[in-house]
Design a protein around this motif. Structure first.
Motif, PDB file in Angstrom:
ATOM      1  N   GLN A  35      16.640  39.859  44.268  1.00  0.00           N
ATOM      2  CA  GLN A  35      16.552  41.678  43.140  1.00  0.00           C
ATOM      3  C   GLN A  35      16.406  42.796  43.997  1.00  0.00           C
ATOM      4  N   VAL A  36      17.190  44.021  42.682  1.00  0.00           N
ATOM      5  CA  VAL A  36      18.048  44.729  44.221  1.00  0.00           C
ATOM      6  C   VAL A  36      15.952  45.514  44.044  1.00  0.00           C
ATOM      7  N   GLY A  37      15.969  45.402  45.196  1.00  0.00           N
ATOM      8  CA  GLY A  37      15.055  46.743  44.755  1.00  0.00           C
ATOM      9  C   GLY A  37      13.410  45.918  44.483  1.00  0.00           C
ATOM     10  N   PRO A  38      12.475  46.687  44.547  1.00  0.00           N
ATOM     11  CA  PRO A  38      10.842  45.990  43.784  1.00  0.00           C
ATOM     12  C   PRO A  38      11.290  46.280  42.464  1.00  0.00           C
ATOM     13  N   ARG A  39      11.481  47.319  41.921  1.00  0.00           N
ATOM     14  CA  ARG A  39      11.492  47.226  40.597  1.00  0.00           C
ATOM     15  C   ARG A  39      13.139  47.351  40.109  1.00  0.00           C
ATOM     16  N   GLY A  40      14.467  47.085  40.594  1.00  0.00           N
ATOM     17  CA  GLY A  40      15.429  46.557  40.014  1.00  0.00           C
ATOM     18  C   GLY A  40      15.395  45.578  39.280  1.00  0.00           C
ATOM     19  N   GLY A  41      16.309  45.191  38.901  1.00  0.00           N
ATOM     20  CA  GLY A  41      16.502  43.535  37.556  1.00  0.00           C
ATOM     21  C   GLY A  41      17.258  42.631  39.342  1.00  0.00           C
ATOM     22  N   MET A  42      17.531  41.602  38.524  1.00  0.00           N
ATOM     23  CA  MET A  42      17.747  40.645  38.970  1.00  0.00           C
ATOM     24  C   MET A  42      19.265  40.313  39.335  1.00  0.00           C
ATOM     25  N   ASN A  43      20.611  40.040  40.667  1.00  0.00           N
ATOM     26  CA  ASN A  43      21.737  40.069  40.881  1.00  0.00           C
ATOM     27  C   ASN A  43      22.455  38.749  40.977  1.00  0.00           C
ATOM     28  N   CYS A  44      22.388  38.389  40.233  1.00  0.00           N
ATOM     29  CA  CYS A  44      23.345  36.588  40.288  1.00  0.00           C
ATOM     30  C   CYS A  44      24.164  36.877  40.893  1.00  0.00           C
ATOM     31  N   THR A  45      25.268  35.337  42.131  1.00  0.00           N
ATOM     32  CA  THR A  45      26.425  35.218  42.135  1.00  0.00           C
ATOM     33  C   THR A  45      26.557  34.244  42.897  1.00  0.00           C
ATOM     34  N   TRP A  46      27.996  33.986  41.881  1.00  0.00           N
ATOM     35  CA  TRP A  46      28.275  32.608  41.882  1.00  0.00           C
ATOM     36  C   TRP A  46      29.809  32.414  42.646  1.00  0.00           C
ATOM     37  N   PRO A  47      30.064  31.693  42.767  1.00  0.00           N
ATOM     38  CA  PRO A  47      31.598  31.071  43.399  1.00  0.00           C
ATOM     39  C   PRO A  47      32.128  30.563  42.452  1.00  0.00           C
ATOM     40  N   SER A  48      33.479  31.455  41.861  1.00  0.00           N
ATOM     41  CA  SER A  48      34.724  31.469  40.648  1.00  0.00           C
ATOM     42  C   SER A  48      35.384  30.006  40.699  1.00  0.00           C
ATOM     43  N   ARG A  49      35.473  29.815  39.972  1.00  0.00           N
ATOM     44  CA  ARG A  49      36.944  28.405  40.420  1.00  0.00           C
ATOM     45  C   ARG A  49      38.155  29.210  40.541  1.00  0.00           C
ATOM     46  N   SER A  50      38.931  28.068  41.058  1.00  0.00           N
ATOM     47  CA  SER A  50      40.511  28.551  40.736  1.00  0.00           C
ATOM     48  C   SER A  50      41.226  28.033  40.512  1.00  0.00           C
ATOM     49  N   GLY A  51      42.397  28.574  40.574  1.00  0.00           N
ATOM     50  CA  GLY A  51      43.962  28.173  39.603  1.00  0.00           C
ATOM     51  C   GLY A  51      43.572  27.817  38.443  1.00  0.00           C
ATOM     52  N   SER A  52      44.348  27.412  37.292  1.00  0.00           N
ATOM     53  CA  SER A  52      44.097  27.560  35.507  1.00  0.00           C
ATOM     54  C   SER A  52      42.441  28.394  35.092  1.00  0.00           C
ATOM     55  N   GLU A  53      41.971  27.679  35.869  1.00  0.00           N
ATOM     56  CA  GLU A  53      40.214  28.069  35.212  1.00  0.00           C
ATOM     57  C   GLU A  53      40.100  29.111  36.123  1.00  0.00           C
ATOM     58  N   ALA A  54      40.095  30.265  36.490  1.00  0.00           N
ATOM     59  CA  ALA A  54      40.435  31.204  37.333  1.00  0.00           C
ATOM     60  C   ALA A  54      39.026  32.075  36.358  1.00  0.00           C
ATOM     61  N   ILE A  55      39.928  32.346  35.061  1.00  0.00           N
ATOM     62  CA  ILE A  55      39.101  33.290  33.781  1.00  0.00           C
ATOM     63  C   ILE A  55      38.599  32.673  33.147  1.00  0.00           C
ATOM     64  N   THR A  56      37.690  31.731  33.392  1.00  0.00           N
ATOM     65  CA  THR A  56      36.861  30.780  32.423  1.00  0.00           C
ATOM     66  C   THR A  56      35.278  32.021  32.331  1.00  0.00           C
ATOM     67  N   THR A  57      35.024  31.673  31.300  1.00  0.00           N
ATOM     68  CA  THR A  57      33.900  32.599  30.671  1.00  0.00           C
ATOM     69  C   THR A  57      32.738  32.077  31.481  1.00  0.00           C
TER      70      THR A  57
END
Length: 676
Positions: A35-57
């Motif tokens: 959570q970005v600060g006590p009053r902010g939203g929630m930021n989530c990150t994850w590793p992306s795929r590689s190769g031909s699926e790098a532009i996956t949604t």
């Protein structure tokens, strides 16, 4: 057996529940949310795929587990983006959530992550401020805004480093006071930068980002250490030799401030007084008779201890066996054998000096390093250039002077010579051999240590012949087996460890023709015979003349006087000269004294008393008649008077000149008197 199958089934169920899929092991599995600060939203990150699926949604799903059970919401990230922010309005305080990520094809790519909002708060960075820098640096900071209903306080960490460096130093947490810290062990006159970060005191949450750096510079202090000073002999502008004193500026750790000047003192001679001198960095010209030098560095707070350089004696024992070897193509490693002077003992330290050998000014490229007495090697690092010769010396420094080793030449990186040997010349020693001489390649064009020379010889027919290796110390070479009367082309190259260099200019020469040997031998033989004849003639000329007199007729060797060079002709008036035997008939004839040869013996004897006056023959008088007209052939009728005048009295100043010619052809007095 049933227990084992039951355990395997539970493991597979757990893997399926937490979203692990079979297939590519390189697929990402990590998910992180804060959570970005006590009053902010929630930021989530994850590793992306590689190769031909790098532009996956990707789509992030978050499910309420406490208040709104099984309510699932989603947030889709743009294609190729591996993070998303959930707005604070879509989240409930103190709610527990299960979060996971699915790819565009509906495949879950991350495990389910269970979290509570107040436990994933990431505070904002604190704001630093500088309170004081003298004599102790005090740093304070302001915590980020924190709601009052958050019962937890923030804990902060500090780190600092010297500006421009990469390594940070962490301040121990127990030494940090709430919202301020005093730095008491920093280096003087040094630029630092400080950063801080905070985390909830109970440790549940995330560290904030490091704050922007707060920079400051500590105050000056008195300099430390000794000035590294050395010398080099240099001609002064006036042409008189002088001593050029060189020194290195203090490094920032030793200077501890701004060095504004250097204090020098020097002595000329053992009884000379010390002469003070203020000079900027980093050289000064001193008298050539200087024997001792002292130098200190000054800043606004103080000065260093004086460094001493003794020049009283410069012929002490020097290190031997100096060697310089290139290291990694950019450094030089120098080794030497220790020295020991009979009077001074062991040196206090060693000094290794180097300079460009082709430089017009040694001081411009001079560098040096010092080593302790027990160290016998040094790694020289600096702005060494490839293919440039450097001259290296090692000095043993004693309290009473120093001793210098013989210089050695070194290259950090060698290249092929850019020119060949200079001034090729030939000298024939026979019709089939010649001596070839040359001058060494100029030092600036060698580009390395010359290992050997190669000589190329080309005749009008055939391929060039190669003569190698010729030692680098040689300056001549004997060529044999040449063809007489043949023209040759000659050139040479030099080689270093990098290979063979460029060739010299082509030199043309011609071997002697064999027919000239016979001509030369004949000339020498004739010359020798002539010389021998001259020597024999000089030694045996008397014997040869006697032999000629005995063998040859008299007219061949008898010397006949030359009438044209008689004394009469030498006294004759050139304007009245009519020939060697013609006189002026108008000239007054010399009186002739007639002698009576019929007188008694006593009178004759008395008359002969005048004969000594006629020892010289009478001159030939001019006459027109033949031999019978000569008066000397007629009998004398006059008496022989004892008191007859002499020839000088009769002729006076016009006495005839008697020459060798007359002596040879005219009759003697005895012949005239008929006594012969």
């Amino acid at each position: 057996m049933r227990k084992r199958w039951k355990g395997a089934w539970l493991l597979l169920l757990a893997l399926k529940t937490f979203g692990f899929q079979e297939g590519d092991p390189e697929e990402p599995t990590g998910l992180e949310c804060y959570q970005v600060g006590p009053r902010g939203g929630m930021n989530c990150t994850w590793p992306s795929r590689s190769g031909s699926e790098a532009i996956t949604t990707y789509t992030l799903h978050y499910q309420s587990l406490k208040f709104k059970r099984n309510q699932t919401q989603s947030s889709q990230a743009p294609a190729g983006q591996s993070w998303v922010v959930i707005g604070r309005s879509n989240l409930t305080r103190n709610e527990n959530y299960a979060v996971w990520v699915e790819a565009g094809d509906g495949t879950q790519i991350t495990p389910r992550l269970t979290l509570t909002l107040h436990e994933i708060v990431k505070p904002d960075p604190p704001v630093l401020s500088l309170e004081d820098v003298t004599p102790v640096v005090t740093m304070s900071w302001t915590n980020p805004q924190w709601p009052e209903h958050f019962s937890r306080d923030l804990a902060c960490h500090l780190r600092y480093r010297v500006s421009g460096t990469t390594n940070w130093t962490r301040v121990h947490e127990g030494d940090v006071e709430p919202n301020h810290y005093e730095f008491s062990s920093l280096e003087p006159f040094t630029a630092y930068e400080v950063q801080a970060r905070c985390i909830p005191e109970d440790g549940k949450g995330f560290w904030s980002d490091w704050s922007p750096s707060q920079t400051f510079q500590t105050p000056e202090a008195a300099p430390l250490g000794l000035v590294d000073v050395w010398q080099v002999a240099s001609p002064a502008e006036s042409g008189e030799p002088s001593l050029l004193l060189l020194w290195k500026p203090l490094n920032s750790e030793a200077a501890r401030g701004v060095i504004h000047s250097y204090s020098l003192a020097f002595r000329t001679g053992s009884d000379g007084a010390e002469s003070p001198l203020e000079s900027p960095c980093c050289n000064a010209s001193l008298p050539a008779r200087t024997t001792h030098v002292w130098i200190s560095a000054n800043n606004h707070v103080g000065r260093t201890q004086p460094a001493n350089l003794s020049l009283e004696r410069q012929d002490l024992s020097a290190p031997a066996g100096v060697q310089a070897v290139a290291m990694h193509g950019q450094d030089l490693r120098v080794t030497w054998e220790p020295s020991k002077d009979p009077l001074e003992g062991e040196p206090t330290e060693y000094l290794v000096e180097w300079a460009k050998e082709c430089s017009s000014s040694k001081a411009a490229s001079l560098g040096w390093v010092r080593r302790a007495a027990g160290v016998h090697s040094a790694l020289l690092t600096g702005d060494f250039r490839p293919r440039v010769p450097y001259q290296v010396r090692v000095y043993g420094l004693y309290p009473g002077g120093f001793g210098a080793s013989a210089p050695v030449r070194a290259y950090t990186q060698e290249g092929v010579p850019s020119a060949g040997p200079q001034g090729l010349q030939d000298r024939s020693i026979s019709k089939e051999a010649s001596v070839i001489s040359w001058e060494a390649i100029p030092l600036a064009q060698r580009n390395g240590h010359i290992t050997h020379y190669t000589l190329y010889l080309a005749a009008p027919t055939g391929s060039p012949q190669t003569y190698q290796p010729i030692a680098a110390t040689e300056t001549s070479y004997n060529l044999s087996g040449l063809e007489p009367g043949t023209s040759y082309q000659l050139w040479m190259t030099g080689s270093t460890s990098a290979g063979e260099g460029n060739a010299s200019s082509i030199h043309l020469f011609h071997t002697p023709d064999s027919r000239w040997e016979a001509v030369l031998a004949s000339l020498l033989a004739v010359g020798f015979l002539l010389f021998l004849a001259c020597v024999l003639g000089a030694v045996l000329h008397v014997q040869l003349l006697d032999l000629c007199h005995k063998v040859l007729p008299s007219w061949c060797w008898e010397k006949v006087p030359d009438a044209t060079h008689s004394r009469i002709m030498l006294h004759e008036d050139p304007h009245s000269y009519r020939g060697p035997l013609v006189r002026n008939l108008d000239a007054e004839e010399t009186p002739i004294t007639e002698l009576d040869i019929g007188e008694p013996a006593e009178n004759v004897n008395q008359g002969y008393s005048t004969l000594p006056q006629l020892e010289s023959p009478l001159p030939a008088l001019p006459h027109s008649g033949g031999a019978d007209d000569w008066t000397g052939s007629k009998p004398r009728t006059e008496e022989l008077v004892p008191s007859s005048p002499t020839l000088e009295e009769t002729w006076g100043d016009k006495a005839p000149v008697i020459s060798g010619y007359e002596k040879h052809f005219m009759p003697t007095p005895e012949e005239v008197l008929g006594l012969a």
